[in-house]
Design an enzyme around this catalytic site. Structure first.
Site, PDB file in Angstrom:
ATOM      1  N   GLU A  45       0.830  -1.210   0.000  1.00  0.00           N
ATOM      2  CA  GLU A  45       0.000   0.000   0.000  1.00  0.00           C
ATOM      3  C   GLU A  45       0.862   1.256   0.000  1.00  0.00           C
ATOM      4  O   GLU A  45       0.591   2.223  -0.733  1.00  0.00           O
ATOM      5  CB  GLU A  45      -0.912   0.003   1.227  1.00  0.00           C
ATOM      6  CG  GLU A  45      -1.729   1.270   1.396  1.00  0.00           C
ATOM      7  CD  GLU A  45      -1.999   1.602   2.850  1.00  0.00           C
ATOM      8  OE1 GLU A  45      -2.246   2.792   3.144  1.00  0.00           O
ATOM      9  OE2 GLU A  45      -1.930   0.689   3.694  1.00  0.00           O
ATOM     10  N   ASP A  49       0.690   3.860  -3.223  1.00  0.00           N
ATOM     11  CA  ASP A  49       0.293   5.263  -3.089  1.00  0.00           C
ATOM     12  C   ASP A  49       1.228   6.158  -3.903  1.00  0.00           C
ATOM     13  O   ASP A  49       0.787   7.097  -4.570  1.00  0.00           O
ATOM     14  CB  ASP A  49       0.321   5.654  -1.609  1.00  0.00           C
ATOM     15  CG  ASP A  49       0.038   7.119  -1.390  1.00  0.00           C
ATOM     16  OD1 ASP A  49      -1.103   7.543  -1.631  1.00  0.00           O
ATOM     17  OD2 ASP A  49       0.953   7.857  -0.969  1.00  0.00           O
ATOM     18  N   ASP A 118      -6.998   1.114   0.586  1.00  0.00           N
ATOM     19  CA  ASP A 118      -5.660   0.554   0.837  1.00  0.00           C
ATOM     20  C   ASP A 118      -5.371  -0.615  -0.102  1.00  0.00           C
ATOM     21  O   ASP A 118      -4.257  -0.743  -0.631  1.00  0.00           O
ATOM     22  CB  ASP A 118      -5.548   0.077   2.283  1.00  0.00           C
ATOM     23  CG  ASP A 118      -5.533   1.223   3.283  1.00  0.00           C
ATOM     24  OD1 ASP A 118      -5.399   2.386   2.860  1.00  0.00           O
ATOM     25  OD2 ASP A 118      -5.668   0.950   4.495  1.00  0.00           O
ATOM     26  N   GLU A 121      -4.495   0.545  -3.658  1.00  0.00           N
ATOM     27  CA  GLU A 121      -3.114   1.013  -3.736  1.00  0.00           C
ATOM     28  C   GLU A 121      -2.136  -0.159  -3.702  1.00  0.00           C
ATOM     29  O   GLU A 121      -1.130  -0.156  -4.415  1.00  0.00           O
ATOM     30  CB  GLU A 121      -2.828   1.982  -2.596  1.00  0.00           C
ATOM     31  CG  GLU A 121      -3.568   3.301  -2.728  1.00  0.00           C
ATOM     32  CD  GLU A 121      -3.428   4.192  -1.518  1.00  0.00           C
ATOM     33  OE1 GLU A 121      -3.735   5.392  -1.628  1.00  0.00           O
ATOM     34  OE2 GLU A 121      -3.027   3.697  -0.439  1.00  0.00           O
TER      35      GLU A 121
END
Length: 229
Positions: A45, A49, A118, A121
């Site tokens: 995650e 991002d 989450d 990502e």
């Protein structure tokens, strides 16, 4: 590692066939299911991002070469925020494939915005690690496509825009009041009313207070813009 039918179906929806399907499993594993022999998706995650941010930065710059940083920033924020990631995850069916502990399953974890965002990502990072930036970029642009094309050139956070509208007219910042809450504890729905000191109000409901406030601000902005000056 042998892939299940569920993972193969998700790969089809993502448009990516993993070389190492274990990466996809890891991206779908919530911390509530982690253990000595099972990694969760938190590290992926973190990486995803950053990959998403780079993809969106490039896409926005390419689509509007004359835009200033001040114009690009709110568009970028609208595309990478957790709510948007969660919406894309829902459309891709990621929630159905999440690996959750019993408590998260029982509390509606497959529908929770934070878990879905989450996981989205993490899936981006898994594709990046498995097949590189260009394939990850292509997937993101495909999944986000309509959102990127439709993001307003002068889009701003609705609450910020409403506050600026009020300040320009000598009014204090708008107030946001929770007027109702419904639904079960694991999937609440909040109703928020945005109020201006001059008397105008608008209400909206959403699964989080933040979303409801944004929707209420957007509705109130639309109302005051339509009002005769």
């Amino acid at each position: 590692m042998k892939r299940s039918a569920e993972l193969a179906e998700l790969e089809t929806r993502l448009g990516v066939r993993f070389r190492n399907v274990a990466l996809l499993r890891e991206a779908l594993t919530h911390a509530s299911m982690s253990g000595p022999n099972r990694s969760d998706n938190q590290r992926l995650e973190f990486l995803g991002d950053r990959v998403l941010g780079l993809v969106m930065s490039e896409a926005l710059l390419e689509r509007d070469r004359a835009a200033s940083e001040g114009q690009l920033a709110p568009r970028y924020n609208a595309l990478v925020r957790k709510e948007t990631c969660a919406d894309v995850a829902r459309e891709a069916g990621i929630g159905d494939a999440l690996k959750l502990g019993r408590s998260e399953r029982l509390s509606g974890g497959r529908r929770k915005m934070a878990l879905l965002g989450d996981a989205m990502e993490a899936v981006i990072a898994a594709v990046y690690v498995d097949q590189g930036f260009e394939i990850a970029k292509a997937m993101v642009l495909r999944l986000w496509g309509a959102r990127i094309d439709g993001v307003e050139k002068d889009a701003r956070d609705a609450k910020t825009a409403l506050q600026e509208w009020a300040q320009a007219r000598g009014l204090p910042p708008p107030a946001y009041i929770e007027t109702a809450r419904s639904g079960p504890d694991h999937a609440p729905v909040f109703t928020i009313e945005a109020r201006l000191e001059s008397g105008e109000t608008a209400a909206a409901a959403a699964g989080s207070k933040r979303q409801a406030e944004q929707k209420a601000a957007e509705a109130l902005l639309a109302a005051v813009d339509r009002a005769p000056s």
